[in-house]
Design an enzyme around this catalytic site. Structure first.
Site, short mmCIF file in Angstrom:
data_model
loop_
_atom_site.label_atom_id
_atom_site.label_comp_id
_atom_site.label_asym_id
_atom_site.label_seq_id
_atom_site.Cartn_x
_atom_site.Cartn_y
_atom_site.Cartn_z
N ARG A 69 32.40 -13.98 19.63
CA ARG A 69 33.46 -13.71 20.84
C ARG A 69 33.17 -14.30 21.93
O ARG A 69 32.09 -14.32 22.25
CB ARG A 69 33.42 -12.20 21.00
N TYR A 197 37.21 -17.50 15.01
CA TYR A 197 36.25 -16.60 14.32
C TYR A 197 36.17 -15.51 14.87
O TYR A 197 36.30 -15.02 16.14
CB TYR A 197 34.86 -17.50 14.68
N LYS A 206 38.54 -6.14 17.07
CA LYS A 206 38.16 -5.74 18.39
C LYS A 206 39.53 -5.63 19.40
O LYS A 206 39.75 -4.74 20.05
CB LYS A 206 37.20 -6.70 19.16
N HIS A 226 33.81 2.15 19.71
CA HIS A 226 32.97 1.22 19.07
C HIS A 226 31.79 1.85 18.55
O HIS A 226 30.59 1.94 18.91
CB HIS A 226 32.62 0.18 20.27
N SER A 248 27.04 -4.44 20.66
CA SER A 248 27.05 -5.49 19.59
C SER A 248 25.48 -5.67 19.15
O SER A 248 24.71 -5.99 20.19
CB SER A 248 27.91 -6.77 19.96
N CYS A 250 23.13 -4.10 17.93
CA CYS A 250 21.96 -3.07 18.36
C CYS A 250 21.72 -2.16 17.13
O CYS A 250 21.29 -1.05 17.44
CB CYS A 250 22.39 -2.37 19.75
N ASP A 277 31.61 -0.11 12.38
CA ASP A 277 31.89 -0.41 13.84
C ASP A 277 33.04 0.24 14.64
O ASP A 277 32.96 0.05 15.84
CB ASP A 277 32.45 -1.96 13.51
N ARG A 375 27.83 -14.44 9.76
CA ARG A 375 27.95 -12.95 9.14
C ARG A 375 28.50 -13.12 7.79
O ARG A 375 28.75 -14.19 7.06
CB ARG A 375 29.38 -12.38 10.02
P1 GTP Z 1 28.10 -5.46 15.64
O1 GTP Z 1 28.53 -5.80 14.29
O2 GTP Z 1 27.83 -6.71 16.27
O3 GTP Z 1 28.70 -4.47 16.37
O4 GTP Z 1 26.39 -5.40 15.49
P2 GTP Z 1 25.86 -3.80 14.87
O5 GTP Z 1 25.50 -2.56 15.96
O6 GTP Z 1 26.18 -3.33 13.57
O7 GTP Z 1 24.19 -4.47 14.62
P3 GTP Z 1 23.27 -4.57 13.24
O8 GTP Z 1 23.09 -3.33 12.49
O9 GTP Z 1 23.92 -5.89 12.58
O10 GTP Z 1 21.89 -4.89 13.93
C1 GTP Z 1 21.57 -5.87 14.63
C2 GTP Z 1 20.24 -6.18 14.74
O11 GTP Z 1 19.29 -4.92 15.15
C3 GTP Z 1 19.39 -6.53 13.48
O12 GTP Z 1 18.65 -7.86 13.76
C4 GTP Z 1 18.53 -5.52 12.89
O13 GTP Z 1 17.56 -5.94 11.98
C5 GTP Z 1 17.98 -4.82 14.27
N1 GTP Z 1 18.06 -3.45 13.99
C6 GTP Z 1 18.75 -2.66 13.34
N2 GTP Z 1 18.30 -1.25 13.55
C7 GTP Z 1 17.13 -1.29 14.07
C8 GTP Z 1 16.06 -0.47 14.00
O14 GTP Z 1 16.03 0.64 13.76
N3 GTP Z 1 14.64 -0.83 14.49
C9 GTP Z 1 14.61 -2.19 15.06
N4 GTP Z 1 13.40 -2.67 15.52
N5 GTP Z 1 15.62 -3.16 14.82
C10 GTP Z 1 16.64 -2.74 14.28
C1 SPV Z 2 30.73 -7.33 17.74
O1 SPV Z 2 30.58 -8.38 18.26
O2 SPV Z 2 30.53 -6.20 18.34
C2 SPV Z 2 31.38 -7.33 16.18
C3 SPV Z 2 31.57 -8.64 15.91
O3 SPV Z 2 31.43 -6.39 15.72
S1 SPV Z 2 33.17 -9.39 16.38
O4 SPV Z 2 33.93 -8.91 15.17
O5 SPV Z 2 32.93 -10.83 16.34
O6 SPV Z 2 33.72 -8.56 17.53
MN MN Z 3 30.78 -4.39 16.77
#
Ligand code: GTP
Ligand code: SPV
Ligand code: MN
Length: 592
Positions: A69, A197, A206, A226, A248, A250, A277, A375
């Protein structure tokens, strides 16, 4: 496919602007999907993966300048800047239509314009919203087909109704200088041009489900957030649902489908995934907050996903998945950094170049094979822990709301707010921090209120007001918590093991909501005593547990000062209640 006059007129008008060679109305059928894939294989837009090892899976590489994004090119377009507020980029609708109109003009020459009716939320649910997206990208059509309920039944349901979000998208020439992601909340319209993308191009995600929906939600009295949604089945078989907002990348996807660690599994805990999400939440006739996941698939971060961190995700991406910007292996399968197994000896990287693990750049740093924001797009039903409530029109009742970010310091593992208003303050001032491991300095933080900084479609001060009002309307508002899985020790190692072990914290949260667990009152909120977290089967030293639960007063004094500075940037629409919460916290922490 439809007789809806508003749809027909709008599609005609947009076709006149974009000038495609053909217009294809998507019915959402399997035959249509297969045809589109075949066409994309011919042009190279998609690559067919090894169908024995990855049945139904395809692969796509984006343009090199189109990998995530682009928040700086994303605008809220309202007549008055005050309505977009201090946290959004703003343009007048006139300027926006003129600027983007010039780029859309003729952008689909030589291409087909696809017309996609889609529903965010189960078709026919009173929670759901309908959109129609026009696009010149087959990749976008195939992604939307997974991420939303897309096809003819949506038109059938819409009938003659004019209540749908008009979503115009063209990749045009994928030039960053000619890229704009524009939202017109007052006209229920989205125009996105120059990107193909993710959140820039899959307009149901979003753009509609957060920016436009947050605006609607305020008018109609609900919340578009979110947030992940998960069900936690306790040893008696009862399922409590929680919603959690993290910025995002996290950890939402990871938490939403976690597998209980051995100790808690034996006790009888089980997790049910509702969404990873986005959550749309309404107050129902029982006075509680009920949530649906408006999406129908997962668009998850690939790097770091492996059998230890997220076994459910590994299982679900074995079939019917679109992979974007990962490493393509010689046997027609895929790989990414932090994935299962060894890196392949050779492969093709996300930019389409020959790649092997030993490659380094000019600075001697290893060259990554997969893009960090690469992704997978996968149907929601592929998830082994998917909740049977995803199709329920009223969703699930929410017991607790959790805010969190990446904080190397300051924020303890978990704390509970004193009440709804204080909880809104906690969400409004939450932040994510870049760690020393990445940038060499501790403490560089960005405030990201409710993880909605890039997604709130109107003035953030009004958004805080709306949160406060929602709390007053509920007979039984969810309790609000803050978590941090990312606190580091002096050696920059994570204090808390994270992932599945996070269920120990979630268990405490749910027991608190039931009034069953002890807590210590601190200036920032209620914290668990170390003994009130179930640590069966986890080998964590008492010192580490104490460290991850500690509230460091000098650090918190700095934190609260910085929260106050953030509130100053919100301007005149900041609710006075949040200023009062700040004053009270500053007093408790010894700032005044
Ligand atoms: P978006 O799809 O962008 O909204 O992201 P998301 O919030 O769904 O994040 P996602 O679950 O894909 O995690 C992102 C990163 O955080 C990855 O590199 C994970 O390995 C890391 N991560 C997730 N949970 C934990 C945790 O409990 N501890 C640690 N140390 N890292 C974590
Ligand atoms: C985010 O960035 O929080 C995502 C990926 O979940 S996107 O769909 O590109 O916004
Ligand atoms: Mn997201």
């Amino acid at each position: 496919m439809t007789k809806n006059k508003a749809v027909l007129e709008w599609v005609n008008e947009m076709a006149k602007l974009c000038k495609p060679d053909h217009v294809h109305w998507c019915d959402g059928s399997l035959e249509e999907k297969n045809q589109l894939e075949e066409e994309a294989f011919k042009t190279g837009e998609l690559i067919k993966l090894n169908q024995e090892k990855l049945p139904g899976c395809v692969f796509h590489r984006t343009a090199i300048n189109d990998v995530a994004r682009t928040e700086d090119l994303t605008f809220i377009c309202t007549p008055y800047q005050e309505d977009a507020g201090p946290t959004n980029n703003w343009m007048t609708p006139e300027d926006a239509y003129a600027k983007a109109g010039a780029i859309f003009d003729g952008s689909m020459k030589g291409r087909t314009m696809y017309v996609m009716p889609f529903s965010m939320g189960p078709i026919g649910s009173p929670f759901s919203k309908i959109g129609v997206q026009l696009t010149d990208s087959i990749y976008v059509v195939l992604n939307m087909r997974i991420m939303t309920r897309m096809g003819k039944t949506v038109f059938d349901h819409l009938g003659e109704n004019e209540d749908f979000t008009k979503c115009l998208h063209s990749k045009a020439d994928l030039d960053v200088k000619r890229r704009l992601i524009l939202h017109f909340p007052e006209e229920n319209t989205i125009w996105s041009v120059g990107s193909g993308y993710g959140g820039n191009a899959l307009l149901g995600k979003k753009c509609l489900s957060l920016r436009i929906a947050s605006y609607m939600a305020r008018q109609e009295g609900w919340l578009a957030e979110h947030m992940l949604i998960m069900g936690v089945e306790d040893p008696t078989g009862y399922i409590e649902y929680i919603a959690a907002a993290f910025p995002s990348a996290c950890g939402k996807t990871n938490l939403a489908m976690l597998i209980p660690p051995e100790g808690l599994k034996r006790k009888g805990y089980r997790i049910w995934t509702v969404g990873d999400d986005i959550a749309w939440m309404r107050i129902d006739s029982d006075g509680r907050l009920w949530a649906i996941n408006p999406e129908n698939g997962f668009f998850g971060v690939a790097p770091g996903t492996n059998s230890k961190t997220n076994p459910n995700a590994v299982e679900m991406v074995k079939k019917d998945t679109i992979y974007t910007n990962v490493v393509l292996k010689p046997d027609g399968t895929v790989w990414w950094e932090g994935g299962d197994g060894q890196a392949p000896e050779e492969g093709i990287d996300w930019q389409g170049r020959p790649w092997k693990p030993s490659l380094v750049d000019e600075k001697g740093e290893p060259i990554k094979g997969a893009h960090p924001n690469s992704r997978f797009t996968v149907p929601i039903m592929n998830c082994p822990t998917i909740s049977n409530r995803v199709e329920y029109h009223h969703g699930v009742p929410i017991t607790a709301i959790i805010f969190g970010g990446k904080r190397a310091q300051v924020a303890p593992l978990v704390y509970e707010s004193f009440n709804w208003q204080h909880g809104v303050y906690v969400g409004a001032t939450m932040a994510s921090e870049r760690t020393a491991a990445q940038f060499g300095t501790f403490g560089e933080i960005r405030r990201d209120p409710m993880a909605m900084l890039p997604f709130c479609g109107y003035n953030i001060g009004d958004y805080f007001r709306h949160w406060l009002e929602m709390g007053k309307r509920m007979q039984k508002p969810p309790k609000i918590f803050h978590v941090n899985w990312f606190r580091l020790d002096e050696k920059d190692k994570f204090l808390w093991p994270g992932y599945g072990e996070n269920l120990r914290v979630i268990e405490w949260i749910i027991e608190r909501c039931k009034g069953n667990r002890e807590a210590v009152e601190t200036p920032i909120g209620y914290l668990p005593q170390p003994a009130s977290l179930d640590m069966t089967g986890l080998d964590l030293s008492p010192e580490t547990l104490e460290a991850v639960l500690s509230v460091n007063i000098p650090q918190w004094q700095e934190e609260v000062k910085s929260q106050g500075e953030f509130l100053d940037t919100i301007g005149s629409r900041l609710p006075v209640e949040l200023r009062q919460e700040y004053e009270a916290l500053a007093g408790r922490i010894g700032l005044q």
